[in-house]
Write an enzyme that holds these catalytic residues in place. Structure first.
Site, PDB file in Angstrom:
ATOM      1  CG  LEU A   1      -1.790  -1.254   1.421  1.00 24.07           C
ATOM      2  CD1 LEU A   1      -2.661  -1.104   2.656  1.00 24.07           C
ATOM      3  CD2 LEU A   1      -2.647  -1.519   0.182  1.00 24.07           C
TER       4      LEU A   1
ATOM      5  CG  ASP B   1       3.873 -10.243  -5.443  1.00 27.25           C
ATOM      6  OD1 ASP B   1       4.006  -9.681  -4.333  1.00 27.25           O
ATOM      7  OD2 ASP B   1       4.840 -10.556  -6.157  1.00 27.25           O
TER       8      ASP B   1
END
Length: 414
Positions: free
Chosen positions: A65, A298
């Site tokens: 993130l 991923d």
């Protein structure tokens, strides 16, 4: 908030439910009923899912993130309701305060659930153990080195002993540091032709063999992330056959691409671990189809400038949160896998890896739901992606599978 999702095909893989034209009823953040409304139910919102699939919200086992607001918005746009965040942030998630802050920031944003992995060692340096108990209390679901190695095997042994004592799970990427440190692509014909330094399959299998032996010695619950080779699959099938507490996942790109997709040094095809051969891809696909491996995106958002570099200098990874569902559908169609089976790999199977009662739609379960049209095709463009990362080998490709609604904890967030 009470929501009725009607007229959809309800697929709940964990509970072996696959029903056409079924209503799902949500109340007080939970699944309140399937098929028939509970007594006194009055919907505040009705979602018409005609022609659509209604399934548990996706659980992504690996999503970085870099910009939490943008990436959580991308998550729910892709039907992802929970994201597991690796600890290789800046700074690394090696202190309880950092993990606590991340979880609370996710709650403030109110999109997908944030499930952090705590750093196994301080600074991810592979030396001193991080404050695991404090990190667990702060909301960490397991402990990991992300892609950073623990070069000192004795330090890893002690860490796994400690984790086993308290019932903590350890997540590791199986890649031997010394065999992989100078590599860029899979060691094989493509790398040789392009003049790229190779990473041999032995980098994965040697690491797996070490980790498996440490599990035998410690009893530690181990999850191996982003497997890439047929030989690795064979070792883990053997370990699972022994009854060892080992699970693994595979990145969705490794189920669809091979080292041939590097083409003429396409930086969007650079991954860690590297894309390998068709034989490796086939073995990974068979393992996922058989339920031996969960699937993750991923998700690694990378700035445009970092992908405009030569292949060997470009940052590895691709954006994936918004592509996990359509790419899983693409894999399932190509491999002849039933839709329910494919959805299990990105819903209830990741929940099982995490040890969570999630990823299903039984009455009383948390109301995390994805509604998507499996037939709608959209073009992957920078403008279509909400993620800050526009880096993907699928740029410009049409993909089937469009999310129409995402519900998290009984609240519609997309």
């Amino acid at each position: 908030m009470q929501i009725e999702i009607k007229n959809g095909r309800l697929i709940d893989p964990k509970n072996t439910v696959d029903r056409e034209n079924t209503s799902l009823f949500i109340a007080h953040g939970k699944i309140a009923g399937v098929g028939s409304a509970p007594a006194g139910f009055v919907a505040d919102e009705v979602i018409d899912a005609s022609g659509c699939i209604v399934c548990p919200g996706l659980i992504d086992l690996a999503a970085r993130l870099n910009s939490i607001e943008a990436e959580l918005a991308a998550a729910v746009a892709g039907g992802v309701t929970s994201v597991v965040v690796p600890p290789d942030a800046d700074p690394p998630l090696d202190e309880p305060e950092l993990a606590d802050r991340l979880v609370h920031r996710g709650e403030e944003i109110g999109k997908a659930r944030v499930l952090p992995l705590g750093a196994l060692t301080l600074g991810l340096k592979g030396e001193r153990l991080a404050e695991l108990a404090g990190l667990k209390k702060a909301g960490c679901v397991a402990f990991s080195q992300a892609s950073k190695p623990v070069i000192d095997t004795e330090a890893l042994l002690r860490a796994m002993e400690y984790a086993a004592t308290f019932g903590y799970a350890v997540w590791l990427q199986p890649q031997d540091h010394w065999l992989a440190k100078n590599g860029i692509a899979h060691e094989g014909e493509v790398a040789s032709r392009l003049g790229l330094a190779g990473i041999p399959v032995a980098a994965e299998t040697i690491a797996i063999a070490t980790f498996v032996q440490l599990v035998r010695d410690t009893g530690c619950r181990l999850h191996l992330t982003r497997l890439s080779s047929a030989a690795g699959v064979a070792l883990l099938k053997q370990a699972q056959g022994e009854g060892l507490p080992i699970s693994f996942d595979v990145g969705i790109h490794h189920l669809l691409l091979t080292d041939n997709d590097i083409g003429y040094f396409n930086p969007h095809a650079r991954f860690t671990p590297p894309l390998r051969t068709q034989g490796d891809r086939t073995a990974l696909s068979q393992a996922a189809a058989a339920g031996l491996a969960a699937i993750c995106s991923d998700h690694t958002p990378v700035g445009a400038d970092d992908k405009l570099l030569p292949f060997g200098e470009a940052k590895p990874g691709a954006t994936g949160l918004e592509l996990l569902l359509p790419l899983t559908l693409k894999w399932a169609e190509a491999a002849g896998i039933p839709l329910s089976t494919a959805l299990a790999r990105i819903t209830c199977d990741p929940a099982a890896v995490l040890g969570l009662d999630a990823g299903h739609l039984a009455p009383g379960a948390a109301a995390d739901v994805c509604v998507f049209d499996p037939e709608t095709t959209w073009i992957v463009t920078s403008e279509a992606l909400k993620s800050r990362g526009k880096n993907t080998p699928w740029q410009g490709y049409p993909l089937a599978g469009k999310v129409l609604a995402t519900v998290v904890g009984g609240k519609r967030v997309y």
